[in-house]
Design a protein around this motif. Sequence first.
Motif, PDB file in Angstrom:
ATOM      1  N   SER A 183      -3.975   5.433   1.402  1.00 46.96           N
ATOM      2  CA  SER A 183      -4.641   4.508   1.899  1.00 46.96           C
ATOM      3  C   SER A 183      -4.130   3.927   2.363  1.00 46.96           C
ATOM      4  O   SER A 183      -3.464   3.114   1.776  1.00 46.96           O
ATOM      5  CB  SER A 183      -5.685   4.552   1.275  1.00 46.96           C
ATOM      6  OG  SER A 183      -7.166   5.884   1.128  1.00 46.96           O
ATOM      7  N   THR A 184      -4.516   2.952   2.718  1.00 42.96           N
ATOM      8  CA  THR A 184      -4.107   1.580   3.356  1.00 42.96           C
ATOM      9  C   THR A 184      -5.904   0.320   3.476  1.00 42.96           C
ATOM     10  O   THR A 184      -6.165   0.980   3.734  1.00 42.96           O
ATOM     11  CB  THR A 184      -3.031   1.485   4.428  1.00 42.96           C
ATOM     12  OG1 THR A 184      -3.816   1.258   5.513  1.00 42.96           O
ATOM     13  CG2 THR A 184      -1.926   2.277   4.241  1.00 42.96           C
ATOM     14  N   HIS A 235       9.424   4.376   5.840  1.00 45.79           N
ATOM     15  CA  HIS A 235       8.198   3.472   5.554  1.00 45.79           C
ATOM     16  C   HIS A 235       9.237   2.730   6.192  1.00 45.79           C
ATOM     17  O   HIS A 235       8.926   1.382   6.781  1.00 45.79           O
ATOM     18  CB  HIS A 235       9.111   3.616   4.445  1.00 45.79           C
ATOM     19  CG  HIS A 235       8.435   1.862   3.478  1.00 45.79           C
ATOM     20  ND1 HIS A 235       7.583   1.938   2.280  1.00 45.79           N
ATOM     21  CD2 HIS A 235       9.041   0.252   3.842  1.00 45.79           C
ATOM     22  CE1 HIS A 235       7.048   1.155   1.850  1.00 45.79           C
ATOM     23  NE2 HIS A 235       7.929   0.521   2.590  1.00 45.79           N
ATOM     24  N   GLY A 236       7.652   2.630   7.526  1.00 42.08           N
ATOM     25  CA  GLY A 236       7.480   1.986   8.741  1.00 42.08           C
ATOM     26  C   GLY A 236       6.889   2.522   9.698  1.00 42.08           C
ATOM     27  O   GLY A 236       6.416   1.786  10.253  1.00 42.08           O
ATOM     28  N   LEU A 237       6.526   4.170   9.437  1.00 43.94           N
ATOM     29  CA  LEU A 237       5.859   4.347  10.980  1.00 43.94           C
ATOM     30  C   LEU A 237       4.528   4.203  10.903  1.00 43.94           C
ATOM     31  O   LEU A 237       3.725   4.567  12.186  1.00 43.94           O
ATOM     32  CB  LEU A 237       6.309   5.985  11.523  1.00 43.94           C
ATOM     33  CG  LEU A 237       7.572   6.537  11.346  1.00 43.94           C
ATOM     34  CD1 LEU A 237       7.758   7.719  10.889  1.00 43.94           C
ATOM     35  CD2 LEU A 237       8.282   5.965  12.605  1.00 43.94           C
ATOM     36  N   ALA A 292       1.132  -1.171  -0.056  1.00 49.68           N
ATOM     37  CA  ALA A 292      -0.229  -0.241  -0.007  1.00 49.68           C
ATOM     38  C   ALA A 292       1.212   1.401  -0.036  1.00 49.68           C
ATOM     39  O   ALA A 292       0.746   2.080  -0.904  1.00 49.68           O
ATOM     40  CB  ALA A 292      -0.929   0.080   1.054  1.00 49.68           C
ATOM     41  N   ARG A 293       2.242   1.161   1.082  1.00 45.23           N
ATOM     42  CA  ARG A 293       2.813   2.624   0.918  1.00 45.23           C
ATOM     43  C   ARG A 293       3.297   2.224  -0.776  1.00 45.23           C
ATOM     44  O   ARG A 293       3.348   3.998  -1.090  1.00 45.23           O
ATOM     45  CB  ARG A 293       3.850   2.195   2.194  1.00 45.23           C
ATOM     46  CG  ARG A 293       3.472   2.659   3.235  1.00 45.23           C
ATOM     47  CD  ARG A 293       4.831   2.778   4.176  1.00 45.23           C
ATOM     48  NE  ARG A 293       5.248   1.889   4.811  1.00 45.23           N
ATOM     49  CZ  ARG A 293       4.489   0.701   5.547  1.00 45.23           C
ATOM     50  NH1 ARG A 293       3.435   1.037   6.362  1.00 45.23           N
ATOM     51  NH2 ARG A 293       5.768  -0.009   5.456  1.00 45.23           N
ATOM     52  N   TRP A 305       3.613   6.234  -2.878  1.00 48.57           N
ATOM     53  CA  TRP A 305       5.132   6.429  -3.239  1.00 48.57           C
ATOM     54  C   TRP A 305       5.144   6.465  -4.425  1.00 48.57           C
ATOM     55  O   TRP A 305       5.370   7.426  -5.341  1.00 48.57           O
ATOM     56  CB  TRP A 305       6.008   5.867  -2.833  1.00 48.57           C
ATOM     57  CG  TRP A 305       6.286   5.475  -0.668  1.00 48.57           C
ATOM     58  CD1 TRP A 305       6.753   4.307  -0.319  1.00 48.57           C
ATOM     59  CD2 TRP A 305       6.013   5.816  -0.664  1.00 48.57           C
ATOM     60  NE1 TRP A 305       6.656   4.593   1.245  1.00 48.57           N
ATOM     61  CE2 TRP A 305       5.776   5.992   0.884  1.00 48.57           C
ATOM     62  CE3 TRP A 305       5.548   7.459  -0.432  1.00 48.57           C
ATOM     63  CZ2 TRP A 305       6.199   6.351   2.637  1.00 48.57           C
ATOM     64  CZ3 TRP A 305       4.591   8.207   0.884  1.00 48.57           C
ATOM     65  CH2 TRP A 305       4.749   7.496   2.226  1.00 48.57           C
ATOM     66  N   CYS A 306       4.877   5.450  -5.417  1.00 45.88           N
ATOM     67  CA  CYS A 306       4.679   5.470  -6.749  1.00 45.88           C
ATOM     68  C   CYS A 306       3.530   7.140  -7.456  1.00 45.88           C
ATOM     69  O   CYS A 306       4.248   7.254  -9.118  1.00 45.88           O
ATOM     70  CB  CYS A 306       4.238   4.345  -7.846  1.00 45.88           C
ATOM     71  SG  CYS A 306       5.872   3.176  -7.624  1.00 45.88           S
ATOM     72  N   THR A 307       2.811   7.078  -6.650  1.00 42.76           N
ATOM     73  CA  THR A 307       1.630   8.518  -7.944  1.00 42.76           C
ATOM     74  C   THR A 307       2.673   9.481  -7.804  1.00 42.76           C
ATOM     75  O   THR A 307       2.376  11.200  -7.805  1.00 42.76           O
ATOM     76  CB  THR A 307       0.909   8.108  -6.938  1.00 42.76           C
ATOM     77  OG1 THR A 307       1.247   8.676  -5.409  1.00 42.76           O
ATOM     78  CG2 THR A 307       0.087   6.933  -6.923  1.00 42.76           C
ATOM     79  N   LEU A 308       3.990   9.694  -6.859  1.00 42.54           N
ATOM     80  CA  LEU A 308       4.434  10.987  -6.465  1.00 42.54           C
ATOM     81  C   LEU A 308       5.089  11.719  -6.976  1.00 42.54           C
ATOM     82  O   LEU A 308       6.460  11.937  -6.913  1.00 42.54           O
ATOM     83  CB  LEU A 308       4.453  10.838  -4.368  1.00 42.54           C
ATOM     84  CG  LEU A 308       3.684  11.162  -4.570  1.00 42.54           C
ATOM     85  CD1 LEU A 308       4.370  10.764  -2.329  1.00 42.54           C
ATOM     86  CD2 LEU A 308       3.265  11.546  -4.209  1.00 42.54           C
TER      87      LEU A 308
END
Length: 282
Positions: A228-229, A130-132, A83-84, A88-91
Motif C-alpha cells: 500500500s501507498t 523503485h520508481g515505476l 511508502a515504498r 521494502w523494510c518489511t522484506l
Amino acid sequence: MTGAYRVVHAMRIDPTKVGDAQVFRTWGYEGALIVSEDVKQALDRVGATGTRFTEVTGVAANTPEERERTRKSRELFERADTARETAWCTLGSLDREVFMPIAMSGSWPGHRQLWRVIRREEGRTLLVTHGLSDPFIEHLEPSVGFGLELALEVDAAVKDISKGWPLMLLDRVADEVAEHEHVRESVKAGLFSMEVSGKGMPKSLVTEEGRVAVLLGVESRSLPSHFSTPYGKVKLVTVKALLPSELAYLLEHGAEGQAELARRFVERGEEHLSRPRRKPVA
C-alpha cells in the motif's frame, strides 16, 4: 551512486567554468543532455528533428508558480518514496544505497530510474525497481504511476550490485515494462514471459540467439503480491530468469506452459528465485 535527489528544478550551468566541453550528460534530469550553443546551431543547420532546447544559462526564473510546482513535486515524490521504503523494510534489511543509471529514461512515470537492494535471510539478495509506481511528473497529481514494481531475487549475497548480472537483467526487463503499455497490462493480468538481450549474462541463461528469457508474476510465499501507498495499492511483480530449455517449453506450450512452469517452480521450492546454476524444470 550513494543517495539520490528526488526532484531537479531550474537547473543552470555557468559557461565560463566548462572549458572546451561541448556536451554534458546529466545525472537523473529527465534523460537530458546539455550542449553548447555551437552544437545547437549545428543541429539546427542540418535540420535535426526530435530535439527540444531549453536555455540553461543565466539567472533562472523563480516565479511563485514555479516555486509551488517544486514544492508539490517534492511532496508527491517524498510520500511515494517513504511508502515504498516502508514496504521494502518489511522484506529484509534495506541497503542505504540507491542505484540509478547514468542516462535516465523518460519512459518511467517520474523520469527516475531507481533500484533498491534488500538483504534477505539465508544470504539472499533482493533487487527491486523503485520508481515505476512514482506519480506521473507531467501531471503532478497523486497516483501510483504504472501501478507496479519489479522484484528479482538471487540466492547469493551480491556485493558489487552495479556490476552484477541481476541488476543488469532487472534493468532490461524494467525498460520493456516501462516502454510498452501492452507489456504492463499483460504483467498486471498474470503470468507473462519475455526475452531480453543476453549480453553480459551468465552463459547458462543465454540462448543460441543471445537472449535471456524471464517469467514475470510467479507467486511467492515470502513476498507480498501488493503493498500500500497513500496513492493506492502497488503490485509487486517477481522476475524469474529461465533456462533455455524452459524457454523452449514455453514457446511450444504458450500460456499453459507458463502456468505449468510456475507450478513446477513452486513444487521444486524454487518459486521466484533466479539462479543461473540449477536443474531445469522442463
